[in-house]
Design a protein around this motif. Sequence first.
Motif, short mmCIF file in Angstrom:
data_model
loop_
_atom_site.label_atom_id
_atom_site.label_comp_id
_atom_site.label_asym_id
_atom_site.label_seq_id
_atom_site.Cartn_x
_atom_site.Cartn_y
_atom_site.Cartn_z
N ARG A 3 36.42 76.78 71.31
CA ARG A 3 35.46 76.63 72.39
C ARG A 3 35.92 77.42 73.60
O ARG A 3 37.01 77.20 74.12
CB ARG A 3 35.31 75.15 72.75
CG ARG A 3 34.14 74.90 73.69
CD ARG A 3 34.03 73.40 73.92
NE ARG A 3 32.91 73.09 74.79
CZ ARG A 3 31.67 72.99 74.39
NH1 ARG A 3 31.37 73.18 73.13
NH2 ARG A 3 30.70 72.68 75.23
N TYR B 280 26.72 75.68 68.02
CA TYR B 280 27.68 76.21 67.05
C TYR B 280 29.09 75.84 67.49
O TYR B 280 29.88 76.69 67.88
CB TYR B 280 27.54 77.73 66.94
CG TYR B 280 26.15 78.22 66.62
CD1 TYR B 280 25.70 78.26 65.30
CD2 TYR B 280 25.28 78.62 67.64
CE1 TYR B 280 24.41 78.71 65.01
CE2 TYR B 280 23.99 79.06 67.34
CZ TYR B 280 23.57 79.11 66.04
OH TYR B 280 22.31 79.55 65.74
N PRO B 281 29.44 74.54 67.46
CA PRO B 281 30.72 74.10 68.02
C PRO B 281 31.94 74.66 67.32
O PRO B 281 33.03 74.69 67.90
CB PRO B 281 30.64 72.57 67.90
CG PRO B 281 29.65 72.32 66.80
CD PRO B 281 28.66 73.44 66.88
N ASP B 282 31.79 75.10 66.06
CA ASP B 282 32.93 75.63 65.32
C ASP B 282 33.04 77.14 65.42
O ASP B 282 33.95 77.74 64.83
CB ASP B 282 32.84 75.22 63.84
CG ASP B 282 32.89 73.71 63.65
OD1 ASP B 282 33.59 73.05 64.45
OD2 ASP B 282 32.24 73.21 62.72
N ASP C 282 33.49 80.99 67.16
CA ASP C 282 34.28 81.69 68.18
C ASP C 282 33.31 82.47 69.06
O ASP C 282 32.50 83.25 68.57
CB ASP C 282 35.29 82.64 67.54
CG ASP C 282 36.41 81.90 66.82
OD1 ASP C 282 36.68 80.75 67.21
OD2 ASP C 282 36.99 82.47 65.89
N LEU D 20 30.63 82.67 63.32
CA LEU D 20 30.75 81.42 62.60
C LEU D 20 31.89 81.48 61.61
O LEU D 20 32.17 82.53 61.03
CB LEU D 20 29.44 81.10 61.87
CG LEU D 20 28.19 81.01 62.76
CD1 LEU D 20 26.98 80.63 61.92
CD2 LEU D 20 28.40 80.01 63.87
N PRO D 21 32.56 80.33 61.38
CA PRO D 21 33.70 80.33 60.45
C PRO D 21 33.24 80.47 59.01
O PRO D 21 32.10 80.14 58.66
CB PRO D 21 34.36 78.98 60.71
CG PRO D 21 33.24 78.11 61.19
CD PRO D 21 32.32 79.01 61.98
N ASP E 59 33.20 79.50 55.00
CA ASP E 59 33.25 78.23 54.28
C ASP E 59 34.26 78.28 53.14
O ASP E 59 34.32 77.36 52.33
CB ASP E 59 31.87 77.90 53.70
CG ASP E 59 30.86 77.63 54.82
OD1 ASP E 59 31.28 77.16 55.88
OD2 ASP E 59 29.67 77.90 54.60
#
Length: 339
Positions: A2, A83-85, A87, A100-101, A103
Motif C-alpha cells: 500500500r 486493489y488492496p494487494d 503495487d 496486481l499480484p 496467483d
Amino acid sequence: MRITRSTLCRAAALLALLPTALPALGQETDSERWFRVELMIFSHESASAASAERWDPAPPLAYPPQARFLIDNQRIEKNLSRYPDGDSIVDARGVQTITLPTDSPAENIPDIPRQEEPPGALLGDPVEAESEQLPVTPEPFTLRPLSELEFRGKAAYMQRTGRFKTLFHQTWLQPMRDEEQTLPIIIDRSGDEQNWPRLQGSVKLYLSRYLHIETNLWLNTHGDYLPADWFMPAPPLGPESLMIIEPPAPLTDGFFASGREPEQPIDDEGLPLAEETGPVYGWRHAILMDQKRRMRSNEVHYIDHPMLGVVVKLLPLTAEELEDLAIADAQLAESAQSP
C-alpha cells in the motif's frame, strides 16, 4: 504493498531529481516561479444561453497528444482500496499504475535471495540522505484541501441562483515553465470511467514573459437548440489516469495452449451473443471553448463564453512560503499515519 501519501511525496521528489527522466516536462531550476492556482469552470444554465449563437455542428474536439493529470490523493486511495494487494505507482504525469499480484503458488516462485537496501539507498542516494531532512517544496500538481479555495463562497452563491452550475473547482501548486516545457492538464476522467461527463478537455498554464492560460474545453449538451434529428459523432474519451496491470493468464489445455480459436459466446438458448459495442454517447452535441488569455498574478481573471465561464487566479509563492507549505503537508501526512 500500500503506497501512502508520504511514499508518493518521496517518489515525486526523487523523480524530480532525474534530469533525463521526463524531458517533456522540463527540468526544475532554482529560478522557477511557483504559483498557487485556483481554477473554477461553470456552465450558464439560462434557457437563452444555448441559443445565443449558431454553434459549429461538428466542432474539432481532441485531447492534446501529451498531457498530465492533477494528482488527487483521495482518488488514489480509493483506487487502492479496490486493489488492496496491488503495487501502486503514481508517475510524474499523475497517472496511477496498479500491478496486481500473480496467483502462482509460492512453491513455484524461485527462491532468489533479496538484497536489502538501507533507507535512502534508492537511486544511489547515500544513506545519510534519509536523515531528518524536511522537504523544501510541496507536491506540485496535487489537489489542495477544499478549505483553501478562495472562491468557495462565491461559487456556492452562484450555484444557489440557479443560473450557473459549477463543473470544476480546484486549487493546486505548480512551478511555471515556458510554453514548450508545459503539459496541458486534463480536467476530466472520462478515460477511466468510459463515459462522457458534461465537461471535458484540458487547460494549459505557462509563463512566457506574461502568464498565459489556454482553454481546450467542451460542454456536452442535449442539443435542444438543434434540429431534433441531429446527433453529432461522439467526442473522444480522455486518456486513462488509472492503469491496471494484471498477471498473464496461465497456459492451459484450452485454446491458449493448443492454438485453437476461442468459441463464440452463446446465450442460454444457444444463440450467439451480440458483440459489445462500447460506451454510448448520451449527449447530442458539444460546444467548444477554445481561447487563450494573458494574465497577471494576484488578479482574478474571467474568461467569458455564452455557455461556459472560467475564473482563474494565480498567486505567486516565495521560497519561504513553499517551504512552510511543504513542512505542513509532511507533518499532516505523518499525523494521518499515526495510530
